[in-house]
Design a protein around this motif. Structure first.
Motif, PDB file in Angstrom:
ATOM      1  N   GLY A 326       0.825  -1.201   0.000  1.00  0.00           N
ATOM      2  CA  GLY A 326       0.000   0.000   0.000  1.00  0.00           C
ATOM      3  C   GLY A 326       0.857   1.248   0.000  1.00  0.00           C
ATOM      4  N   ILE A 327       0.354   2.322  -0.635  1.00  0.00           N
ATOM      5  CA  ILE A 327       1.079   3.592  -0.677  1.00  0.00           C
ATOM      6  C   ILE A 327       0.087   4.735  -0.528  1.00  0.00           C
ATOM      7  CG2 ILE A 327       2.968   2.761  -2.122  1.00  0.00           C
ATOM      8  CD1 ILE A 327       1.560   4.144  -4.506  1.00  0.00           C
ATOM      9  N   TYR A 328       0.623   5.907  -0.211  1.00  0.00           N
ATOM     10  CA  TYR A 328      -0.157   7.145  -0.205  1.00  0.00           C
ATOM     11  C   TYR A 328       0.803   8.300  -0.412  1.00  0.00           C
ATOM     12  CZ  TYR A 328      -2.545  11.271   1.536  1.00  0.00           C
ATOM     13  OH  TYR A 328      -3.064  12.532   1.659  1.00  0.00           O
ATOM     14  N   VAL A 329       0.454   9.211  -1.309  1.00  0.00           N
ATOM     15  CA  VAL A 329       1.258  10.403  -1.582  1.00  0.00           C
ATOM     16  C   VAL A 329       0.386  11.622  -1.321  1.00  0.00           C
ATOM     17  CG1 VAL A 329       2.611  11.669  -3.278  1.00  0.00           C
ATOM     18  CG2 VAL A 329       2.575   9.166  -3.337  1.00  0.00           C
ATOM     19  N   GLY A 330       0.819  12.503  -0.427  1.00  0.00           N
ATOM     20  CA  GLY A 330       0.043  13.692  -0.089  1.00  0.00           C
ATOM     21  C   GLY A 330       0.943  14.819   0.360  1.00  0.00           C
ATOM     22  N   LEU A 331       0.319  15.906   0.817  1.00  0.00           N
ATOM     23  CA  LEU A 331       1.060  17.088   1.244  1.00  0.00           C
ATOM     24  C   LEU A 331       1.021  17.293   2.748  1.00  0.00           C
ATOM     25  CD1 LEU A 331      -0.069  19.607  -1.522  1.00  0.00           C
ATOM     26  CD2 LEU A 331       2.014  18.239  -1.443  1.00  0.00           C
ATOM     27  N   GLU A 332       0.103  16.623   3.432  1.00  0.00           N
ATOM     28  CA  GLU A 332      -0.001  16.784   4.876  1.00  0.00           C
ATOM     29  C   GLU A 332       1.094  15.978   5.560  1.00  0.00           C
ATOM     30  OE1 GLU A 332      -3.397  16.377   8.369  1.00  0.00           O
ATOM     31  OE2 GLU A 332      -3.871  16.002   6.269  1.00  0.00           O
ATOM     32  N   GLY A 333       1.655  16.546   6.644  1.00  0.00           N
ATOM     33  CA  GLY A 333       2.732  15.884   7.359  1.00  0.00           C
ATOM     34  C   GLY A 333       2.308  14.538   7.901  1.00  0.00           C
ATOM     35  N   PRO A 334       3.289  13.716   8.340  1.00  0.00           N
ATOM     36  CA  PRO A 334       2.972  12.390   8.877  1.00  0.00           C
ATOM     37  C   PRO A 334       1.913  12.478   9.974  1.00  0.00           C
ATOM     38  CG  PRO A 334       5.339  12.637   8.610  1.00  0.00           C
ATOM     39  CD  PRO A 334       4.733  13.976   8.317  1.00  0.00           C
ATOM     40  N   SER A 335       0.818  11.753   9.788  1.00  0.00           N
ATOM     41  CA  SER A 335      -0.305  11.830  10.718  1.00  0.00           C
ATOM     42  C   SER A 335      -1.178  10.607  10.513  1.00  0.00           C
ATOM     43  CB  SER A 335      -1.113  13.109  10.470  1.00  0.00           C
ATOM     44  OG  SER A 335      -1.663  13.087   9.165  1.00  0.00           O
ATOM     45  N   TRP A 336      -2.260  10.545  11.298  1.00  0.00           N
ATOM     46  CA  TRP A 336      -3.195   9.438  11.149  1.00  0.00           C
ATOM     47  C   TRP A 336      -3.815   9.436   9.756  1.00  0.00           C
ATOM     48  CZ3 TRP A 336      -4.978   4.925  12.306  1.00  0.00           C
ATOM     49  CH2 TRP A 336      -6.257   4.555  11.897  1.00  0.00           C
ATOM     50  N   ASN A 337      -4.068  10.621   9.204  1.00  0.00           N
ATOM     51  CA  ASN A 337      -4.682  10.679   7.878  1.00  0.00           C
ATOM     52  C   ASN A 337      -3.828   9.946   6.845  1.00  0.00           C
ATOM     53  OD1 ASN A 337      -6.791  12.154   8.865  1.00  0.00           O
ATOM     54  ND2 ASN A 337      -5.943  14.132   8.279  1.00  0.00           N
ATOM     55  N   GLY A 338      -2.519  10.211   6.868  1.00  0.00           N
ATOM     56  CA  GLY A 338      -1.648   9.546   5.905  1.00  0.00           C
ATOM     57  C   GLY A 338      -1.576   8.049   6.131  1.00  0.00           C
ATOM     58  N   ALA A 339      -1.430   7.633   7.398  1.00  0.00           N
ATOM     59  CA  ALA A 339      -1.377   6.201   7.699  1.00  0.00           C
ATOM     60  C   ALA A 339      -2.685   5.523   7.322  1.00  0.00           C
ATOM     61  CB  ALA A 339      -1.071   5.999   9.180  1.00  0.00           C
ATOM     62  N   MET A 340      -3.808   6.198   7.579  1.00  0.00           N
ATOM     63  CA  MET A 340      -5.110   5.651   7.230  1.00  0.00           C
ATOM     64  C   MET A 340      -5.230   5.428   5.734  1.00  0.00           C
ATOM     65  SD  MET A 340      -8.116   6.945   5.700  1.00  0.00           S
ATOM     66  CE  MET A 340      -7.935   8.680   5.985  1.00  0.00           C
ATOM     67  N   MET A 341      -4.768   6.407   4.954  1.00  0.00           N
ATOM     68  CA  MET A 341      -4.863   6.278   3.509  1.00  0.00           C
ATOM     69  C   MET A 341      -4.022   5.109   3.004  1.00  0.00           C
ATOM     70  SD  MET A 341      -6.963   8.632   2.956  1.00  0.00           S
ATOM     71  CE  MET A 341      -6.982   8.254   1.234  1.00  0.00           C
ATOM     72  N   ALA A 342      -2.840   4.930   3.599  1.00  0.00           N
ATOM     73  CA  ALA A 342      -1.974   3.838   3.163  1.00  0.00           C
ATOM     74  C   ALA A 342      -2.586   2.483   3.515  1.00  0.00           C
ATOM     75  CB  ALA A 342      -0.594   3.984   3.800  1.00  0.00           C
ATOM     76  N   ILE A 343      -3.170   2.354   4.716  1.00  0.00           N
ATOM     77  CA  ILE A 343      -3.786   1.086   5.118  1.00  0.00           C
ATOM     78  C   ILE A 343      -5.004   0.788   4.252  1.00  0.00           C
ATOM     79  CG2 ILE A 343      -4.953  -0.100   7.009  1.00  0.00           C
ATOM     80  CD1 ILE A 343      -3.156   1.475   8.931  1.00  0.00           C
ATOM     81  N   ALA A 344      -5.803   1.821   3.976  1.00  0.00           N
ATOM     82  CA  ALA A 344      -6.959   1.619   3.099  1.00  0.00           C
ATOM     83  C   ALA A 344      -6.510   1.203   1.707  1.00  0.00           C
ATOM     84  CB  ALA A 344      -7.788   2.900   3.032  1.00  0.00           C
ATOM     85  N   ASN A 345      -5.419   1.788   1.237  1.00  0.00           N
ATOM     86  CA  ASN A 345      -4.898   1.408  -0.070  1.00  0.00           C
ATOM     87  C   ASN A 345      -4.420  -0.037  -0.078  1.00  0.00           C
ATOM     88  OD1 ASN A 345      -2.132   1.410  -1.936  1.00  0.00           O
ATOM     89  ND2 ASN A 345      -3.881   2.451  -2.872  1.00  0.00           N
ATOM     90  N   ALA A 346      -3.865  -0.498   1.056  1.00  0.00           N
ATOM     91  CA  ALA A 346      -3.413  -1.889   1.137  1.00  0.00           C
ATOM     92  C   ALA A 346      -4.574  -2.858   0.977  1.00  0.00           C
ATOM     93  CB  ALA A 346      -2.698  -2.129   2.466  1.00  0.00           C
ATOM     94  N   ALA A 347      -5.767  -2.473   1.440  1.00  0.00           N
ATOM     95  CA  ALA A 347      -6.929  -3.360   1.369  1.00  0.00           C
ATOM     96  C   ALA A 347      -7.774  -3.131   0.124  1.00  0.00           C
ATOM     97  CB  ALA A 347      -7.795  -3.170   2.614  1.00  0.00           C
ATOM     98  N   SER A 348      -7.350  -2.236  -0.758  1.00  0.00           N
ATOM     99  CA  SER A 348      -8.162  -1.896  -1.929  1.00  0.00           C
ATOM    100  C   SER A 348      -7.672  -2.628  -3.172  1.00  0.00           C
ATOM    101  CB  SER A 348      -8.123  -0.385  -2.169  1.00  0.00           C
ATOM    102  OG  SER A 348      -6.812   0.021  -2.518  1.00  0.00           O
ATOM    103  N   ASP A 349      -8.503  -2.613  -4.191  1.00  0.00           N
ATOM    104  CA  ASP A 349      -8.182  -3.241  -5.473  1.00  0.00           C
ATOM    105  C   ASP A 349      -7.142  -2.389  -6.197  1.00  0.00           C
ATOM    106  OD1 ASP A 349      -8.126  -4.620  -7.826  1.00  0.00           O
ATOM    107  OD2 ASP A 349     -10.052  -3.873  -8.552  1.00  0.00           O
ATOM    108  N   LYS A 350      -5.968  -2.957  -6.441  1.00  0.00           N
ATOM    109  CA  LYS A 350      -4.883  -2.180  -7.034  1.00  0.00           C
ATOM    110  C   LYS A 350      -5.099  -1.923  -8.522  1.00  0.00           C
ATOM    111  CE  LYS A 350      -2.658  -1.977  -3.177  1.00  0.00           C
ATOM    112  NZ  LYS A 350      -3.504  -2.849  -2.359  1.00  0.00           N
ATOM    113  N   VAL A 351      -5.862  -2.767  -9.190  1.00  0.00           N
ATOM    114  CA  VAL A 351      -6.141  -2.526 -10.607  1.00  0.00           C
ATOM    115  C   VAL A 351      -6.942  -1.237 -10.766  1.00  0.00           C
ATOM    116  CG1 VAL A 351      -7.263  -3.425 -12.674  1.00  0.00           C
ATOM    117  CG2 VAL A 351      -6.042  -4.985 -11.142  1.00  0.00           C
ATOM    118  N   ALA A 352      -7.975  -1.078  -9.932  1.00  0.00           N
ATOM    119  CA  ALA A 352      -8.788   0.141  -9.990  1.00  0.00           C
ATOM    120  C   ALA A 352      -7.993   1.351  -9.513  1.00  0.00           C
ATOM    121  CB  ALA A 352     -10.043  -0.039  -9.137  1.00  0.00           C
ATOM    122  N   PHE A 353      -7.165   1.163  -8.492  1.00  0.00           N
ATOM    123  CA  PHE A 353      -6.356   2.267  -7.975  1.00  0.00           C
ATOM    124  C   PHE A 353      -5.402   2.791  -9.044  1.00  0.00           C
ATOM    125  CE2 PHE A 353      -2.184   3.298  -6.016  1.00  0.00           C
ATOM    126  CZ  PHE A 353      -2.529   4.513  -5.455  1.00  0.00           C
TER     127      PHE A 353
END
Length: 720
Positions: A326-353
């Motif tokens: 899983g990955i996430y690229v954003g502008l907000e500093g390291p925080s729960w939002n960034g970690a949340m996005m990366a974990i959600a990406n890990a559980a998501s369909d990578k073809v659609a992503f």
């Protein structure tokens, strides 16, 4: 079972001895042994006696042989080789004459014969034989024991004579002193006090402070200051003696921990004896998550002339296979939002992503859409109430490293270093702190990529890592070697799924996002559901007429979830935690469509900054406007004073308002009426002579006509 060269340790009444078996003859129940700790020749014993001693516990077989030397031939000195070869040349021909060589008379005859031929003494040849038998019956058993010379590692007793190389000019500077136990105690105290401290004194300064503290003969007063009187150099240890004992007793752990910090030792100097892979039994056992500040500057998608700084990259790596899940690229500093996005990406369909970023892949290219058994992260992002939803709702175990111990997540840290090297040399606007000289162009001005394009690059790097990158330092298990598994993350992942499955879990993507998305409060207003100055609508809002209720009864708050990557939608949670109401961005908010939360906040911040910059000029213009209005009012007041009719009452003025308005309206109509190809009027207005019948008009009508005539005259004067 007894064998030749075996060591047997005997214990008898507190006395011990170690014997080496040199020869065995089971038919005659005879063995020859030699005491390896005594300077004696071999002697005969019965095999049954040895076996009986072992069975009764009087003797034990030693499995470690401290007398048998294993040496590298290339590391032997020339002298050692010469001494060994010389001894072997003398006895090499008779040591094979077993068992005759073990009998005293036969041995004496052979030794005497060799002594006569070589000119060596009988005693020397006998010592060679005993050394050969004691040390394991090999040619290298005859090597000289130079490694025992000098009692290496043992401290020598301190005597009255000065040890070490004599000093030059000793008659002038003195011979110096030996370092005894008292001096060593002073050394230790000085090192602990002055060197092992956060002051970070050098070793030379530590020595000088030690002389001042411990090697002084008294004090003297100079300018009111107490100054120590140092002993002469001949009566104190030298700096090199101090340095020798410092190096001999140096404690690296204590030095780094006290001079810098215990964290620095644990991070950079501690022994690394384990492996992260050993903690994971298969794919999904542990995911490591971390964030880094990318070494590249980006531009805005709204205006490519705006440089928006460096993005934050979150990545999640499976410990077992090294697969980036899983990955996430954003502008907000390291925080729960960034970690949340990366974990959600890990559980998501990578073809659609990947398709969202214009990249076409197949399921085999990135076959990851799972949640793990545990997540290892830094202290911070995955601590607090946000992480409780992950633990309670999705049953994922959270593990946090100690503070400042990024080395506990070595796999993800190494991945960040690798991916930086992959794009840094070909991407404009990359950070180059060592490449700038004074007057050089600022690398930030070379920024060309926006966040969408940089995310495309990161996805490409992930696909390369997962499908082509060969892990040179990955230690394959025996089963992997037997199955000929390549050390490529995708292949390791596949093998783990087939042979070590059981830790990965499939959870519906919407449920994962619902538990991971950041929560906040939105406001129901007459204009829609407002969140961060954006307005949304939903079928439920229209059905239950929320906007009308807000207009009548006032606004109220609702709990919502949102995805910072795309602010087209927000979600109102139901009480059951499963269902939700999807809210859509309203049509008049089109400029925010398909933009991330960070980009929208940047736009709003830029607009707010422009407002602040324009505040001074706007205030100046407003002040000028007020001044001009006041000037016009003053002119009107002057005209009113000049035209004031004291004979007209206030009541009459109020009664004339309707008539005055009618006259003014008629005059305005004549002035405002369209006239094409109009020629400017010249001269005075014609004189109107009032007849006698004018007096017969009513008072109000006379005033009306008079006012109309006066108005026309004034207009003609103004136009003329």
């Amino acid at each position: 079972m007894l064998a030749v060269n075996m060591l047997v340790k005997w214990e008898n009444g507190g006395e011990t001895s170690i014997e080496r078996i040199l020869w065995l003859d089971r038919q005659s129940d005879l063995a020859f042994v030699i005491d390896v700790e005594a300077n004696e020749f071999p002697f005969a014993v019965t095999i049954s006696e040895i076996e009986e001693g072992i069975s009764e516990g009087l003797a034990t077989v030693l499995h470690d042989d401290p007398f048998l030397r294993v040496v590298d031939e290339e590391k032997l000195s020339e002298k050692e080789q010469q001494m060994r070869d010389k001894a072997w040349e003398l006895i090499g021909g008779i040591v094979t004459l077993e068992p005759h060589i073990f009998y005293k008379k036969e041995r004496a005859k052979y030794i005497k014969l060799i002594a006569e031929k070589s000119g060596m003494s009988v005693k020397t040849i006998g010592n060679y034989l005993k050394k050969y038998w004691r040390n394991g019956k090999t040619k290298n058993a005859l090597l000289p024991s130079f490694y025992k010379c000098g009692a290496k590692g043992k401290e020598k007793a301190v005597g009255s004579a000065k040890r070490g190389r004599p000093r030059q000019h000793a008659d002038v500077v003195g011979e110096g002193i030996n370092v005894d136990d008292d001096i060593k105690r002073i050394f230790r105290n000085a090192i602990n006090k002055f060197y092992y401290s956060s002051a970070k004194h050098s070793l030379r300064l530590t020595y000088e402070l030690m002389r001042k503290e411990y090697f002084s003969e008294g004090f003297k007063i100079e300018d009111g200051v107490k100054v120590p009187i140092l002993k002469p150099a001949a009566e104190i240890p030298t700096f090199w003696q101090f340095r020798y004992w410092f190096e001999k007793e140096r404690n690296i752990k204590k030095e780094i921990s006290t001079r810098f910090s215990p964290k620095k030792y644990e991070h950079e100097y501690r022994p690394v004896l384990g492996s992260s892979t050993a903690e994971a039994i298969g794919p999904g056992s542990i995911f490591q998550v971390d964030a880094t500040l990318a070494d590249v500057y980006l531009v805005s998608r709204y205006n490519r002339n705006w440089i928006i700084g460096r993005p934050i990259v979150y990545a999640i790596v499976d410990v077992f296979s090294r697969m980036v899940v899983g990955i996430y690229v954003g502008l907000e500093g390291p925080s729960w939002n960034g970690a949340m996005m990366a974990i959600a990406n890990a559980a998501s369909d990578k073809v659609a992503f990947c398709k969202e970023y214009g990249i076409e892949i197949t399921e085999e290219d990135w076959p990851v859409h799972h949640l793990p058994e545990a997540v290892l992260a830094d202290r911070g992002e995955l601590e607090g109430k946000n992480a409780e939803n992950l633990v309670n709702g999705l049953h994922v175990k959270i593990m946090n490293t100690p503070p400042y111990r990024c080395d506990w997540k070595g796999i993800i840290e190494q991945y960040f270093r690798t991916v930086n090297l992959q794009y840094k040399s070909v991407v404009p606007g990359t950070v180059d702190p060592d490449g700038r000289e004074r007057g050089d162009r600022d690398y930030r001005l070379d920024a060309k990529l926006d966040i969408y394009q940089f995310t495309q690059i990161i996805i490409k790097c992930v696909l390369y890592h997962n499908n082509q990158h060969y892990l040179k330092n990955y230690n394959r298990e025996e089963m992997m070697i037997a199955d000929d598994v390549e050390c490529i993350p995708r292949e390791l992942w596949r093998w783990g799924i087939e042979n070590r499955s059981g830790k990965l879990r499939n959870v519906p993507e919407d449920i994962v996002k619902l538990h991971l998305m950041p929560s906040d409060k939105a406001t129901v207003t007459p204009r829609g559901i407002r969140f961060k100055n954006l307005y949304y609508g939903s079928p439920l809002m229209l059905k239950e007429r929320w906007t009308e209720k807000a207009r009548m009864n006032g606004t109220w708050k609702v709990e919502i979830c949102f995805d910072p990557r795309n602010m087209n939608y927000i979600y109102i949670k139901d009480a059951d935690g499963i269902n939700f109401e999807k809210c859509y961005l309203l049509d008049h908010q089109v400029r925010y469509r398909d933009k991330s939360f960070d980009e929208i906040q940047n736009l709003l911040a830029a607009e707010k900054l422009k407002q602040k910059k324009a505040a001074d000029s706007e205030a100046q213009a407003k002040a000028e406007l007020i001044t001009e209005i006041q000037h016009i009012v003053q002119e009107a007041q002057k005209a009113a004073v000049a035209a004031k009719d004291d004979g007209e009452s206030d009541a009459k003025k109020k009664r004339s308002i309707r008539a005055n308005r009618q006259v003014e309206k008629l005059a305005n109509r004549e002035r405002e009426a369209f006239e094409l190809n109009k020629e400017p009027s010249k001269g005075l207005a014609p004189v109107v002579i009032l007849g006698d019948n004018q007096e017969s008009l009513g008072e109000e009508e006379g005033q009306l006509e008079l006012l109309k005539r006066k108005q026309k005259e004034a207009l003609q004067k103004r136009n003329g």
